[in-house]
Write a protein that holds these residues in place. Structure first.
Motif, PDB file in Angstrom:
ATOM      1  N   SER A  56       0.816  -1.221   0.000  1.00  0.00           N
ATOM      2  CA  SER A  56       0.000   0.000   0.000  1.00  0.00           C
ATOM      3  C   SER A  56       0.846   1.266   0.000  1.00  0.00           C
ATOM      4  O   SER A  56       0.303   2.375   0.049  1.00  0.00           O
ATOM      5  CB  SER A  56      -0.929   0.006   1.220  1.00  0.00           C
ATOM      6  OG  SER A  56      -0.171   0.100   2.427  1.00  0.00           O
ATOM      7  N   ASP A  57       2.178   1.106  -0.055  1.00  0.00           N
ATOM      8  CA  ASP A  57       3.096   2.251   0.002  1.00  0.00           C
ATOM      9  C   ASP A  57       2.845   3.118   1.235  1.00  0.00           C
ATOM     10  O   ASP A  57       2.871   4.339   1.161  1.00  0.00           O
ATOM     11  CB  ASP A  57       2.996   3.108  -1.273  1.00  0.00           C
ATOM     12  CG  ASP A  57       3.492   2.379  -2.499  1.00  0.00           C
ATOM     13  OD1 ASP A  57       4.468   1.619  -2.389  1.00  0.00           O
ATOM     14  OD2 ASP A  57       2.894   2.567  -3.578  1.00  0.00           O
ATOM     15  N   SER A  58       2.570   2.466   2.350  1.00  0.00           N
ATOM     16  CA  SER A  58       2.298   3.168   3.598  1.00  0.00           C
ATOM     17  C   SER A  58       3.434   2.921   4.587  1.00  0.00           C
ATOM     18  O   SER A  58       4.106   1.901   4.540  1.00  0.00           O
ATOM     19  CB  SER A  58       0.993   2.663   4.222  1.00  0.00           C
ATOM     20  OG  SER A  58      -0.087   2.859   3.346  1.00  0.00           O
ATOM     21  N   ASP A  59       3.604   3.856   5.479  1.00  0.00           N
ATOM     22  CA  ASP A  59       4.599   3.715   6.523  1.00  0.00           C
ATOM     23  C   ASP A  59       4.209   2.558   7.444  1.00  0.00           C
ATOM     24  O   ASP A  59       3.047   2.449   7.847  1.00  0.00           O
ATOM     25  CB  ASP A  59       4.686   5.026   7.314  1.00  0.00           C
ATOM     26  CG  ASP A  59       5.692   4.942   8.436  1.00  0.00           C
ATOM     27  OD1 ASP A  59       6.899   4.944   8.137  1.00  0.00           O
ATOM     28  OD2 ASP A  59       5.256   4.861   9.607  1.00  0.00           O
TER      29      ASP A  59
ATOM     30  N   ASP B  38      -7.200  -7.117  -0.688  1.00  0.00           N
ATOM     31  CA  ASP B  38      -7.660  -6.045  -1.574  1.00  0.00           C
ATOM     32  C   ASP B  38      -6.485  -5.270  -2.168  1.00  0.00           C
ATOM     33  O   ASP B  38      -6.467  -4.972  -3.367  1.00  0.00           O
ATOM     34  CB  ASP B  38      -8.591  -5.089  -0.828  1.00  0.00           C
ATOM     35  CG  ASP B  38      -9.921  -5.713  -0.468  1.00  0.00           C
ATOM     36  OD1 ASP B  38     -10.290  -6.748  -1.060  1.00  0.00           O
ATOM     37  OD2 ASP B  38     -10.603  -5.168   0.438  1.00  0.00           O
ATOM     38  N   CYS B  39      -5.507  -4.937  -1.333  1.00  0.00           N
ATOM     39  CA  CYS B  39      -4.341  -4.187  -1.816  1.00  0.00           C
ATOM     40  C   CYS B  39      -3.520  -5.009  -2.812  1.00  0.00           C
ATOM     41  O   CYS B  39      -3.060  -4.476  -3.825  1.00  0.00           O
ATOM     42  CB  CYS B  39      -3.461  -3.760  -0.649  1.00  0.00           C
ATOM     43  SG  CYS B  39      -4.088  -2.345   0.251  1.00  0.00           S
TER      44      CYS B  39
ATOM     45  N   HIS C 172       4.824   1.973  10.558  1.00  0.00           N
ATOM     46  CA  HIS C 172       4.297   2.421  11.856  1.00  0.00           C
ATOM     47  C   HIS C 172       2.840   2.853  11.723  1.00  0.00           C
ATOM     48  O   HIS C 172       2.005   2.544  12.583  1.00  0.00           O
ATOM     49  CB  HIS C 172       5.163   3.564  12.400  1.00  0.00           C
ATOM     50  CG  HIS C 172       4.742   4.029  13.741  1.00  0.00           C
ATOM     51  ND1 HIS C 172       3.818   5.029  13.931  1.00  0.00           N
ATOM     52  CD2 HIS C 172       5.102   3.603  14.980  1.00  0.00           C
ATOM     53  CE1 HIS C 172       3.628   5.215  15.222  1.00  0.00           C
ATOM     54  NE2 HIS C 172       4.399   4.376  15.887  1.00  0.00           N
ATOM     55  N   ASP C 173       2.515   3.559  10.651  1.00  0.00           N
ATOM     56  CA  ASP C 173       1.134   4.000  10.435  1.00  0.00           C
ATOM     57  C   ASP C 173       0.193   2.812  10.250  1.00  0.00           C
ATOM     58  O   ASP C 173      -0.918   2.798  10.781  1.00  0.00           O
ATOM     59  CB  ASP C 173       1.034   4.920   9.209  1.00  0.00           C
ATOM     60  CG  ASP C 173       1.729   6.255   9.417  1.00  0.00           C
ATOM     61  OD1 ASP C 173       1.985   6.621  10.588  1.00  0.00           O
ATOM     62  OD2 ASP C 173       2.031   6.919   8.408  1.00  0.00           O
ATOM     63  N   VAL C 174       0.641   1.817   9.498  1.00  0.00           N
ATOM     64  CA  VAL C 174      -0.174   0.618   9.291  1.00  0.00           C
ATOM     65  C   VAL C 174      -0.416  -0.062  10.631  1.00  0.00           C
ATOM     66  O   VAL C 174      -1.547  -0.466  10.948  1.00  0.00           O
ATOM     67  CB  VAL C 174       0.493  -0.353   8.287  1.00  0.00           C
ATOM     68  CG1 VAL C 174      -0.217  -1.696   8.256  1.00  0.00           C
ATOM     69  CG2 VAL C 174       0.519   0.260   6.890  1.00  0.00           C
ATOM     70  N   CYS C 175       0.625  -0.187  11.419  1.00  0.00           N
ATOM     71  CA  CYS C 175       0.489  -0.822  12.741  1.00  0.00           C
ATOM     72  C   CYS C 175      -0.508  -0.069  13.607  1.00  0.00           C
ATOM     73  O   CYS C 175      -1.349  -0.682  14.277  1.00  0.00           O
ATOM     74  CB  CYS C 175       1.845  -0.893  13.438  1.00  0.00           C
ATOM     75  SG  CYS C 175       3.000  -2.022  12.646  1.00  0.00           S
TER      76      CYS C 175
END
Length: 121
Positions: free
Chosen positions: A44-47, A69-70, A49-52
């Motif tokens: 998802s090209d997400s950080d 889904d991703c 820490h943010d995902v956690c």
């Protein structure tokens, strides 16, 4: 890369996790969940820490559904293009022929250089 959407979902659902309730991030005690969080972060090209933080206290089923889904969103266009190319045998033959020609040219230059280096030319 050529898996159908359903195959991707099944594989993610089968990913080994534990039977604890809510998601906590701990590589030592929950390596399966940790791995899924890392995959979701990457796809998802997400950080990470943010995902956690987003999945803290969520359940693993939601995480697996979102990861599926991703993955489908990311892999789907690649799969579709690959399938198109695989059906076009003329294109495949052309690419192989051009590649073989380039490889032959490179090999010939290399051999000429080798022969010169060892004194055979």
């Amino acid at each position: 890369m050529l898996d159908t959407d359903d195959q991707i979902r099944k594989k993610v659902r089968k990913a080994v996790t534990d039977s604890f309730g809510a998601i906590t991030v701990d590589l030592e005690t929950r390596p399966g969940v940790y791995n899924l969080l890392q995959l979701l972060s990457a796809v998802s090209d997400s950080d990470f820490h943010d995902v956690c933080m987003n999945y803290e206290s969520e359940n693993v089923v939601n995480l697996k559904n979102d990861l599926s889904d991703c993955l489908i969103d990311r892999i789907g266009p690649i799969r579709n293009r690959a399938l198109e190319l695989l059906e076009d045998t003329g294109y495949i033959e052309e690419v192989l022929s051009v590649g073989a020609g380039k490889a032959s040219d490179i090999a010939e230059r290399n051999l000429d250089e080798i022969y010169r280096t060892i004194g055979l030319k």
